[in-house]
Design an enzyme around this catalytic site. Structure first.
Site, PDB file in Angstrom:
ATOM      1  N   CYS A 126       0.828  -1.199   0.000  1.00 17.13           N
ATOM      2  CA  CYS A 126       0.000   0.000   0.000  1.00 17.13           C
ATOM      3  C   CYS A 126       0.868   1.257   0.000  1.00 17.13           C
ATOM      4  CB  CYS A 126      -0.935   0.074   1.191  1.00 17.13           C
ATOM      5  SG  CYS A 126      -1.834  -1.444   1.518  1.00 17.13           S
TER       6      CYS A 126
ATOM      7  N   GLU B  21      13.402 -17.375 -14.108  1.00 16.64           N
ATOM      8  CA  GLU B  21      13.051 -15.960 -14.257  1.00 16.64           C
ATOM      9  C   GLU B  21      12.167 -15.752 -15.500  1.00 16.64           C
ATOM     10  OE1 GLU B  21      13.032 -13.396 -12.523  1.00 16.64           O
ATOM     11  OE2 GLU B  21      12.874 -11.756 -13.960  1.00 16.64           O
TER      12      GLU B  21
ATOM     13  N   HIS C 164      11.823 -36.707 -14.384  1.00 13.11           N
ATOM     14  CA  HIS C 164      11.339 -37.088 -13.055  1.00 13.11           C
ATOM     15  C   HIS C 164       9.941 -36.544 -12.769  1.00 13.11           C
ATOM     16  CE1 HIS C 164      15.177 -38.842 -12.184  1.00 13.11           C
ATOM     17  NE2 HIS C 164      15.801 -37.704 -12.450  1.00 13.11           N
TER      18      HIS C 164
ATOM     19  N   TRP D  28      -3.191  -2.491  -1.572  1.00  9.33           N
ATOM     20  CA  TRP D  28      -2.949  -3.858  -2.027  1.00  9.33           C
ATOM     21  C   TRP D  28      -3.516  -4.747  -0.921  1.00  9.33           C
ATOM     22  CZ3 TRP D  28      -0.069  -8.149  -0.405  1.00  9.33           C
ATOM     23  CH2 TRP D  28       0.165  -9.124  -1.378  1.00  9.33           C
TER      24      TRP D  28
ATOM     25  N   LYS E 186       8.404 -14.174 -15.390  1.00 10.72           N
ATOM     26  CA  LYS E 186       7.957 -13.031 -16.201  1.00 10.72           C
ATOM     27  C   LYS E 186       6.666 -13.379 -16.926  1.00 10.72           C
ATOM     28  CE  LYS E 186       9.684 -10.651 -14.802  1.00 10.72           C
ATOM     29  NZ  LYS E 186      10.599 -10.324 -13.817  1.00 10.72           N
TER      30      LYS E 186
ATOM     31  N   GLU F  98       3.686 -13.635 -14.533  1.00  9.51           N
ATOM     32  CA  GLU F  98       3.329 -12.338 -13.943  1.00  9.51           C
ATOM     33  C   GLU F  98       2.479 -11.492 -14.884  1.00  9.51           C
ATOM     34  OE1 GLU F  98       6.750 -10.605 -10.999  1.00  9.51           O
ATOM     35  OE2 GLU F  98       7.368 -10.895 -13.064  1.00  9.51           O
TER      36      GLU F  98
ATOM     37  N   LYS G 163       4.615  -3.624  -6.940  1.00 11.57           N
ATOM     38  CA  LYS G 163       6.044  -3.484  -7.199  1.00 11.57           C
ATOM     39  C   LYS G 163       6.867  -3.674  -5.936  1.00 11.57           C
ATOM     40  CE  LYS G 163       9.430  -2.298  -9.938  1.00 11.57           C
ATOM     41  NZ  LYS G 163       9.828  -3.462 -10.745  1.00 11.57           N
TER      42      LYS G 163
ATOM     43  N   ARG H 208       2.852   0.512  -5.468  1.00 11.16           N
ATOM     44  CA  ARG H 208       2.822  -0.209  -4.189  1.00 11.16           C
ATOM     45  C   ARG H 208       1.520  -0.988  -3.997  1.00 11.16           C
ATOM     46  NH1 ARG H 208       6.733   1.681  -0.818  1.00 11.16           N
ATOM     47  NH2 ARG H 208       5.668   0.751   0.940  1.00 11.16           N
TER      48      ARG H 208
ATOM     49  N   ASN I 132      -0.435   1.166   6.280  1.00 18.26           N
ATOM     50  CA  ASN I 132       0.316   0.202   5.477  1.00 18.26           C
ATOM     51  C   ASN I 132       0.893  -0.809   6.459  1.00 18.26           C
ATOM     52  OD1 ASN I 132       1.996  -1.152   3.724  1.00 18.26           O
ATOM     53  ND2 ASN I 132       3.533   0.482   3.637  1.00 18.26           N
ATOM     54  N   GLY I 133       0.651  -2.096   6.225  1.00 20.25           N
ATOM     55  CA  GLY I 133       1.172  -3.111   7.136  1.00 20.25           C
ATOM     56  C   GLY I 133       0.065  -4.068   7.554  1.00 20.25           C
TER      57      GLY I 133
HETATM   58  C1  G6P Z   1       7.592  -7.981  -5.810  1.00 13.85           C
HETATM   59  C2  G6P Z   1       7.809  -7.496  -7.229  1.00 13.85           C
HETATM   60  C3  G6P Z   1       8.887  -8.344  -7.899  1.00 13.85           C
HETATM   61  C4  G6P Z   1      10.157  -8.328  -7.071  1.00 13.85           C
HETATM   62  C5  G6P Z   1       9.908  -8.770  -5.640  1.00 13.85           C
HETATM   63  C6  G6P Z   1      11.112  -8.522  -4.750  1.00 13.85           C
HETATM   64  O1  G6P Z   1       7.024  -9.249  -5.838  1.00 13.85           O
HETATM   65  O2  G6P Z   1       6.601  -7.562  -7.963  1.00 13.85           O
HETATM   66  O3  G6P Z   1       9.147  -7.819  -9.188  1.00 13.85           O
HETATM   67  O4  G6P Z   1      11.100  -9.174  -7.657  1.00 13.85           O
HETATM   68  O5  G6P Z   1       8.831  -8.003  -5.081  1.00 13.85           O
HETATM   69  O6  G6P Z   1      11.313  -7.134  -4.681  1.00 13.85           O
HETATM   70  P1  G6P Z   1      12.692  -6.430  -4.387  1.00 13.85           P
HETATM   71  O7  G6P Z   1      12.354  -4.960  -4.469  1.00 13.85           O
HETATM   72  O8  G6P Z   1      13.090  -6.830  -2.993  1.00 13.85           O
HETATM   73  O9  G6P Z   1      13.660  -6.842  -5.396  1.00 13.85           O
END
Ligand code: G6P
Length: 611
Positions: A2, A484, A507, A73, A488, A491, A606, A27, A98-99
């Protein structure tokens, strides 16, 4: 997580609050709201589901010189107007939070007995009723908040206003980031300084246990016991330049294409003629690296994937390296070997699990703490002994791209610094280091070459857009690159994507192979390529469709079941950086075909400042 913004001024602050929320949408963005104390000294509350733009559309005519605002969020309670912040109590007090409040059930029971009526399913609502209760018992707003926070268990950043004290904004922090922004005859609070770019460059960072009483002309910060504390005034270097889309349709696309520049800047000042410099890691980096025998790396999400790639480099160079997800690390016992350096990786520097892991690590006997981070003014940077910045520039797309590749480059440089210690005197580079340094210097050009694959990838993406599942395969350091790539894709396209070390295929996941399950493979020209080819044959033999990113010098060729996209030959050490690029482009173009919200995918955020 948030986002919080608050303002107190001698002008209408509504536009500032809305603008700040737009800047904090990264956020969280499932609902938003604001409350101002209007001219008639009543709280004016507006909330809506969805983006800040939809909140803005219902804020016509609202005006007030003090207010708090929030973009959410969801944690407790689904995204809905009645769960959006601010929460109010009897129209007297408004709170943004927030929290997570862990003892909200206990507090709710007591408050119901006191006659408070609940209008949301959130944990936050107990905070506002508790403040209201203490004000009803005769406390002023500041003291009512101070008493309330002493009764809360959990994490919070809070902004509070009351119709009874229309010139006072109260903020409190424990575990969730909060700053006080200093203006000219007006003051602000925010989750981070990006919210305040147009109105304030000076700021103070609230620390855990701080509570601030803020008016348009004064800022007083106290600890929770009520003793005054001093917080340094810092100058923010953030500007609006980086938020321009620059002609790209999405921030993610812009950020993918910015990787050439981002990596150039990450390398800048860090390389000598034929060596990687120690000093950019910090004043005392040399001494710390001299003592480092092992590495423990903690991170989340994409940053964790970067750490997993780096483990291959560290161990190749003879440095034991253990990598773990922060949310797991913090809840188990640890054996710390002598000479172990604790490192965190985070784009934002605000990820709560990573922060908590760092705080815990400080009690466990590591020699020092190092942070690899993209945001200079972040919590993780402030809490670490050594920091190295990734210099990716601001990353706005929720799916991380340039932050990941700059993390990889930084980790490779760290691995080289530690490798030197294995060679002898620890300070002079050898031929191999000089070679890797030359490869690092050539990275920006090699990234350009990889970006040139975009047209072929656009054609390839058509094979994925109507699929529900995909499998990503890689071996060695390219196994985490496959992970990764899968992350992507899931996501931003919402296609289910799993990654496997190619040797594990037999396996279990082989059972899933059919023509509706595209299999993506990462095939650089390394010593594992022959093994990988056998794994690809296993897929082909079962009617699977293969999409292979292969070294141009390899003999992998397209046929009716296989589409091979040739990547320019690249040195083994930097290959993981290069092979990331086509996977990012593939996800982007599949998501584009599917019409998803690429920069703000559903349910994500984010920066994750909750557990
Ligand atoms: C969230 C973001 C990801 C990121 C992760 C860790 O899930 O959506 O893109 O990799 O947090 O964030 P950081 O800022 O610690 O790399």
């Amino acid at each position: 997580m948030c986002g919080i913004v608050g303002a107190v001024a001698s002008r209408d602050v509504t536009a500032t609050l809305i603008d700040g929320l737009k800047r904090l949408e990264y956020r969280g963005y499932d609902s938003a709201g604001l409350a101002v104390v209007a001219e008639n000294n009543e709280l004016d509350l507006r909330r809506s589901v969805g983006r800040v733009a939809s909140l803005e559309s219902i804020c016509g005519g609202i005006s007030g010189q003090i207010g708090v605002a929030h973009t959410r969020w969801a944690t407790h309670g689904r995204p809905a107007e009645h769960n959006a912040h601010p929460h109010t109590s009897s129209s007297q007090v408004a709170v943004v939070h927030n929290g997570i409040i862990e003892n909200h059930n206990e507090l709710r029971l007591v408050q119901k007995e006191r006659g408070f009526v609940f209008s949301s399913e959130t944990d936050t609502e107990v905070i506002v009723h508790q403040i209201d209760w203490h004000m009803q018992q005769g406390q002023d707003l500041f003291n009512a908040v101070r008493t309330t926070v002493s009764e809360l268990h959990g994490a919070y950043g809070l902004g509070v206003v009351s119709k009874h004290e229309p010139g006072v904004l109260v903020a409190a922090r424990s575990g969730s980031p909060l700053l006080v922004g200093l203006g000219d005859g007006e003051n602000f609070i925010a989750s981070d300084m990006s919210a305040l770019i147009p109105v304030s460059q000076k700021y103070m960072v609230m620390e855990d246990g701080d509570i601030a009483k803020i008016t348009s002309t004064s800022i007083e910060i106290f600890d929770f016991q009520g003793s005054p504390v001093e917080r340094a005034v810092l100058i923010s270097t953030l500007s609006d330049e980086e938020t321009d889309l620059g002609g790209f349709a999405h921030y993610m696309k812009k950020e993918i294409h910015e990787q050439t520049r981002a990596i150039t800047e990450t390398l800048e000042g860090r390389l000598g003629a034929d060596s990687v410099l120690d000093l950019p890691f910090g004043e005392n980096a040399r001494e710390i690296f001299d003592k480092t025998k092992e590495l423990k790396i903690i991170a989340c999400g994409t940053s964790y994937n970067a750490a997993c790639v780096a483990r291959y480099w560290f161990e190749e160079f003879g440095i034991k390296c253990d990598v773990e997800i922060a949310s797991e690390y913090r809840y188990r016992k640890h054996v710390v070997n002598e000479g172990t350096l604790f490192a965190t990786i985070s784009q934002s520097g605000e990820t709560l699990d990573t922060m908590a892991a760092l705080e815990m690590a400080k009690t466990l006997g590591y020699i020092n703490t190092l942070c690899i981070c993209n945001v200079p003014e972040s919590s993780l940077v402030r809490a670490s002994d050594l920091t190295i910045f990734t210099h990716a520039g601001r990353e706005i797309g929720v799916a991380s791209t340039k932050a990941f590749t700059t993390q990889l480059v930084t980790l490779l440089m760290l691995a080289i610094c530690l490798r030197r210690r294995r060679l002898g005197d620890g300070r002079s580079a050898d031929v191999m280091e000089a070679e890797i340094v030359q490869e690092l210097r050539s990275l920006p050009q090699q990234i350009e070459n990889a970006l040139d694959l975009e047209d072929d990838i656009i054609a390839m993406s058509k094979h994925f857009a109507d699929k529900n599942h995909t499998l990503f395969l890689g071996r060695g350091a390219h196994y985490p690159i496959a992970v990764e790539g899968a992350l992507k894709l899931k996501e931003i396209s919402y296609i289910h994507a799993e990654a496997y070390a190619a040797g594990e295929l037999k396996h279990g996941p082989l059972a899933l192979i059919d023509e509706d399950m595209p299999v993506v493979a990462v095939a650089p020209n390394d010593e594992l390529q022959e093994k990988l080819k056998s794994n690809l044959e296993e897929v082909r033999a079962r009617g699977g469709k293969l999409y292979v990113f292969a070294d141009a010098n390899s003999d992998l060729e397209s046929d009716e079941s296989t589409l091979v996209l040739k990547v320019a030959p690249v040195n083994n050490y930097i290959a993981p950086v290069i092979y990331t690029i086509p996977l990012q482009l593939l996800s982007y173009h599949v998501a584009l075909l599917k019409g998803t919200d690429i920069d703000k995918p559903r349910n994500l955020a984010k920066s994750v400042t909750v557990e």
